[in-house]
Design an enzyme around this catalytic site. Structure first.
Site, short mmCIF file in Angstrom:
data_model
loop_
_atom_site.label_atom_id
_atom_site.label_comp_id
_atom_site.label_asym_id
_atom_site.label_seq_id
_atom_site.Cartn_x
_atom_site.Cartn_y
_atom_site.Cartn_z
N THR A 1 46.13 -23.29 76.21
CA THR A 1 45.55 -24.59 76.77
C THR A 1 46.23 -24.37 77.69
O THR A 1 47.62 -24.85 77.68
CB THR A 1 46.04 -25.72 75.49
N LYS B 1 37.38 -28.31 77.04
CA LYS B 1 38.21 -28.93 75.88
C LYS B 1 38.91 -29.70 76.40
O LYS B 1 39.24 -30.90 75.47
CB LYS B 1 39.40 -27.93 75.99
#
Length: 271
Positions: free
Chosen positions: A94, A171
């Site tokens: 991420t 995301k």
């Protein structure tokens, strides 16, 4: 194929890839995971260079941040030390969108590898059950090549075009909406508590009414999130989404409010 980073999510992903028939070449800086991984049928090696040599087509990177990804790919005895040609690195870390683009530019300019940006959602349970949602962006031909690996670890695969970084935006949007919903359910339950309404019965109402959401249906788990674990990650994602809005002059008022109210709504204090 290779998988670097056999932690809470990486190890069960490697196991599911192995169950799907792929030989997985694994590496982790923490050697304590090696015995468990080997017992599950994963071929563990001692250096990243060996992953680059033995992985036939692609390597999944499940490490934490930009610097760790750079070390995995370009560090001493990293993947590029094996001089891999035309292999794919599937970055499932991420990162914020600009950082992912920076990583992609470095890979394009300094190696013969192709980078795919593949953010994941579903947590440890999703990794164990092979039900992750995977948000993918990158060259379409490379994404098609990697699709069997995605199918082995996930059930919902979404493609957001060739531009690396788009996966991270998708995301962030998902987690931004999650954060807003956490605040909404927490505030609703706070009002219910004032009127002494039974919480379980109110949640039952939400489950079959217009107030329903993933958060409402999983409140027993969400209410146990702490500042040291999921709440801290969620706050970071809300902050990152808010900053993206500021950077590109996109008004995100609910995200801004949720960023400041999250811990108060959950009756916890960030340490």
């Amino acid at each position: 194929m290779g998988l670097v980073g056999l932690g809470t999510m990486g190890l069960p992903m490697a196991i599911n890839l192995n169950k799907a028939g792929f030989e997985v070449i694994g590496y982790d800086a923490f050697k304590g995971v090696y015995e468990k991984a080997k017992a599950a049928g994963i071929t563990m090696v001692e250096t990243l260079k060996e992953v680059g040599e033995q992985a036939d087509e692609a390597v999944i990177s499940m490490v934490r941040d930009y610097d760790q990804n750079v070390d995995v790919i370009f560090g001493e005895n990293g993947l590029t030390a094996a001089d891999p040609q035309d292999k794919i690195v599937i970055c499932m870390s991420t990162l914020d969108p600009d950082t992912m683009k920076q990583l992609n530019q470095k890979v394009e300019e300094e190696s013969n590898l192709t980078l795919i940006d593949a953010g994941v959602s579903g947590g440890a349970i999703g990794a164990e059950e092979g039900t992750l949602s995977i948000m993918v962006s990158g060259p379409e031909d490379a994404v098609k090549t990697a699709d069997p690996y995605f199918q082995a670890v996930g059930t919902n695969i979404f493609y957001y075009g060739p531009e690396t970084g788009n996966s991270q935006i998708a995301k962030l949007i998902n987690n931004m909406i999650l954060g807003i919903n956490v605040n909404a359910v927490a505030e609703g339950l706070k009002l219910a508590e004032h009127y002494n309404l039974p919480q379980d019965e109110l949640l039952n109402l939400l489950h079959v009414s217009t107030g329903d959401s993933w958060v409402a249906r999983h409140w027993s788990d969400v209410s146990e999130w702490t500042p040291e674990t999921a709440l801290d990650i969620l706050l970071n994602d809300l902050t990152a989404a808010h900053k993206e809005g500021i950077k590109h002059n996109v008004s995100l008022p609910f995200t801004a409010l949720s960023t400041t109210q999250l811990f108060d709504a959950m009756k916890v204090e960030k340490r």
